[in-house]
Design a protein around this motif. Structure first.
Motif, short mmCIF file in Angstrom:
data_model
loop_
_atom_site.label_atom_id
_atom_site.label_comp_id
_atom_site.label_asym_id
_atom_site.label_seq_id
_atom_site.Cartn_x
_atom_site.Cartn_y
_atom_site.Cartn_z
N GLU A 42 99.58 -23.74 33.28
CA GLU A 42 98.61 -23.17 34.21
C GLU A 42 97.60 -24.23 34.64
O GLU A 42 97.28 -25.11 33.84
CB GLU A 42 97.88 -22.08 33.43
N LEU A 44 93.90 -25.35 37.21
CA LEU A 44 92.62 -24.86 37.69
C LEU A 44 92.37 -25.33 39.12
O LEU A 44 92.72 -26.46 39.48
CB LEU A 44 91.48 -25.38 36.80
N LYS A 46 90.38 -26.88 41.98
CA LYS A 46 89.28 -27.82 41.96
C LYS A 46 88.66 -28.05 43.33
O LYS A 46 87.53 -28.49 43.45
CB LYS A 46 89.76 -29.18 41.42
N ALA A 55 94.70 -28.23 42.99
CA ALA A 55 94.61 -27.76 41.61
C ALA A 55 94.95 -28.91 40.67
O ALA A 55 95.68 -29.82 41.04
CB ALA A 55 95.58 -26.62 41.39
N CYS A 58 98.45 -28.23 36.70
CA CYS A 58 99.45 -27.23 37.03
C CYS A 58 100.81 -27.91 37.18
O CYS A 58 100.92 -28.91 37.86
CB CYS A 58 98.96 -26.60 38.32
N VAL A 68 96.78 -17.70 42.59
CA VAL A 68 95.44 -18.26 42.34
C VAL A 68 94.52 -17.08 42.07
O VAL A 68 94.28 -16.26 42.95
CB VAL A 68 94.95 -19.09 43.55
N SER A 70 90.91 -15.61 41.02
CA SER A 70 89.48 -15.89 40.86
C SER A 70 88.78 -14.78 40.10
O SER A 70 87.67 -14.95 39.63
CB SER A 70 88.80 -16.02 42.22
N ASN A 102 87.41 -23.44 39.90
CA ASN A 102 88.05 -23.26 38.61
C ASN A 102 88.85 -21.96 38.48
O ASN A 102 89.06 -21.47 37.37
CB ASN A 102 87.03 -23.34 37.46
N ALA A 103 89.25 -21.40 39.61
CA ALA A 103 90.14 -20.23 39.55
C ALA A 103 91.43 -20.64 38.85
O ALA A 103 91.83 -21.81 38.91
CB ALA A 103 90.43 -19.74 40.96
N ARG A 104 92.09 -19.69 38.19
CA ARG A 104 93.35 -20.02 37.49
C ARG A 104 94.48 -20.14 38.49
O ARG A 104 94.59 -19.32 39.42
CB ARG A 104 93.69 -18.91 36.50
#
Ligand code: ATP
Ligand code: MG
Length: 458
Positions: A42, A44, A46, A55, A58, A68, A70, A102-104
């Motif tokens: 996974e 993040l 940026k 990201a 990943c 994505v 949030s 910084n969402a996954r």
């Protein structure tokens, strides 16, 4: 000390025995291993600039999808379009809302293959192959196979004409089965109407229509009016209007082509209509620029010029004895810019072009085909010599008339100064009515040729 086998039979027996022992040992060891899950790396989020998401951390292949996330209500699906060092570049597939730093970024498993087969006929799909016509799920048994490009040496040559149901095209710009043509025109000159006529009147078995990047209203209009209930029965429409993400617009064009291929591989004669190639190129430009490609030719990055021939090359004939894809790609020629790089490239990679002229449309002649400026590069190979002579004669008369058009208009042309112009003048009303074709009237191939014969004096 190792013992040698006494004979070949004995060696085989020993070999088989040791293989069996090995396999059963392996099975036992595998059973003892704990059940392992696939590891998903996974990342993040940026950075977000325009339509590009960046990201880190990943692990995802180019072309694969990520989610994505949030927050509980904010989820955006995006596709990996490039990377630089540790950074992965993604572009959204749907709407981009609510993204936070910084969402996954979670890689998704591969998308399911798209169903193909007769169950697609009469259906309208989006760029991902999902039905958007509220006629329920797709009823198809087969899935889209992986695409292999066709070896140009095994591709069947273009040998036979395809009846497209339009008199001027059938007779003067004969289209061959497996030919790829451009339909060049400015806006509002009648491209969609002409494509609609072909979908209803052609003798092709299946019609695949890609509506790429055009106005949303047009999609409905094309399906209700240009295709109609009758036309839709043997057609598949892939629609990704202008408001969809550029990735989906691109995908729509590829999907329409893949669907056409799947019918061709079943031995069907397919007519593929792509409206428009210009919008496909613009979608590729949006993506190319967003991931940092340099704009080289009039704002278009190099990937556009690589993708256009790739798309177009997929249409055409299959191997000998199989089906064919005859394709029309519309190309916008706004402002009649002779240096438009997309129109230029399209002309180079297609086997002919049909030009629609605003002047002719304004004179009320539809379809507004400018026969003088249009060409079918294969017509000579697929038509008989008497037919070719008629076409040549028609073109001579047309060009004689056009050259003297201004003189004729002001009444300054002296009859008797040029025999060819005299004949053109005499025949002009009949030439115009030959070129005119009502939207509702089909013109079969044989009838089109007969009409041309009747028009021209021997
Ligand atoms: N065969 C025809 N007979 C009569 N009118 C026609 C015909 N073809 C086109 N027209 C006229 O031209 C208009 C524009 O046609 P159409 O929508 O097919 O053009 P287009 O080139 O697809 O336009 P756009 O660039 O906006 O997509 C139609 O609304 C209609 O008035
Ligand atoms: Mg149109």
């Amino acid at each position: 000390m190792s013992q040698e086998p006494a004979s070949r039979e004995q060696a085989d027996e020993w070999g088989a025995g040791s293989n069996q022992r090995l396999a059963s040992g392996l099975r036992q060891r595998m059973q003892r291993l704990p059940q392992q899950r696939t590891v998903v790396a996974e990342g993040l989020l940026k950075r977000v600039v325009g339509l590009t998401l960046e990201a880190v951390g990943c692990q995802a292949q180019i072309g694969s999808r990520c989610r994505v996330i949030s927050g509980p209500d904010s989820e955006v699906e995006a596709e990996v379009v490039g990377f630089s060092g540790e950074r992965v570049f993604l572009m959204p597939v749907g709407e981009m809302r609510g993204l936070l730093p910084n969402a996954r970024v979670i890689p998704l498993p591969h998308a399911a293959a798209i169903p193909v087969g007769d169950g697609l006929l009469g259906r309208v799909l989006d760029g991902e192959g999902k039905p958007i016509d509220s006629a329920g799920p797709l009823r198809c048994e087969r899935r889209l196979p992986a695409v292999e490009s066709i070896n140009p040496m095994t591709r069947a040559p273009i040998m036979r004409p395809l009846d497209v149901g339009v008199r001027a095209i059938n007779s003067l710009l004969t289209v061959g089965r497996g030919q790829r043509l451009g339909l060049f025109a400015g806006t509002g000159v009648g491209k969609s109407t002409l494509l609609g006529m072909m979908t209803r009147f052609t003798e092709a078995d299946v019609i695949v229509v890609g509506l790429i990047g055009e106005r949303g209203r047009e999609v409905r209009d094309f399906i209700d009016h240009s295709l109609g209930v009758q036309g839709l029965k043997r057609a598949v429409v892939v629609a990704t209007p202008a408001d969809r993400a550029p990735l989906l617009r691109l995908r729509g064009a590829w999907l329409a082509t893949s669907i056409a291929e799947s019918f061709r591989d079943q031995g069907k004669q397919v007519l593929l209509l792509m409206d428009s190639l210009t919008r496909f190129a613009q979608a590729q430009r949006e993506i190319g620029l967003a991931v940092g490609e340099p704009p080289t030719t009039r704002g278009y990055p190099p990937s556009v010029f690589a993708q256009l021939p790739r798309l177009v090359e997929r249409a055409g004939n299959g191997e000998a004895g199989g089906g064919s894809i005859t394709a029309f790609y519309t190309v916008l020629t706004e402002g009649d810019d002779p240096n438009d790089p997309i129109a230029d490239t399209a002309r180079g990679i297609l086997d002919g072009h049909i030009l629609l002229s605003r002047g002719i449309a304004e004179a009320g002649i539809y379809p507004a085909i400018d026969v003088e400026a249009s060409i079918s590069r294969v017509a000579r190979d697929i038509t008989a010599v008497p037919h070719q002579q008629l076409v040549r004669r028609f073109r001579q008369l047309l060009s004689a008339y056009q050259r003297n058009r201004d003189l004729i208009a002001i009444g300054a042309y002296q009859k008797g100064s040029d025999a060819l112009v005299d004949t053109a003048l005499l025949l002009w009303p009949r030439i115009e009515s030959f070129l005119r074709q009502d939207f509702h009237d089909p013109a079969a191939f044989a009838d089109s040729l007969k009409a041309l014969e009747n028009l021209l004096p021997q």
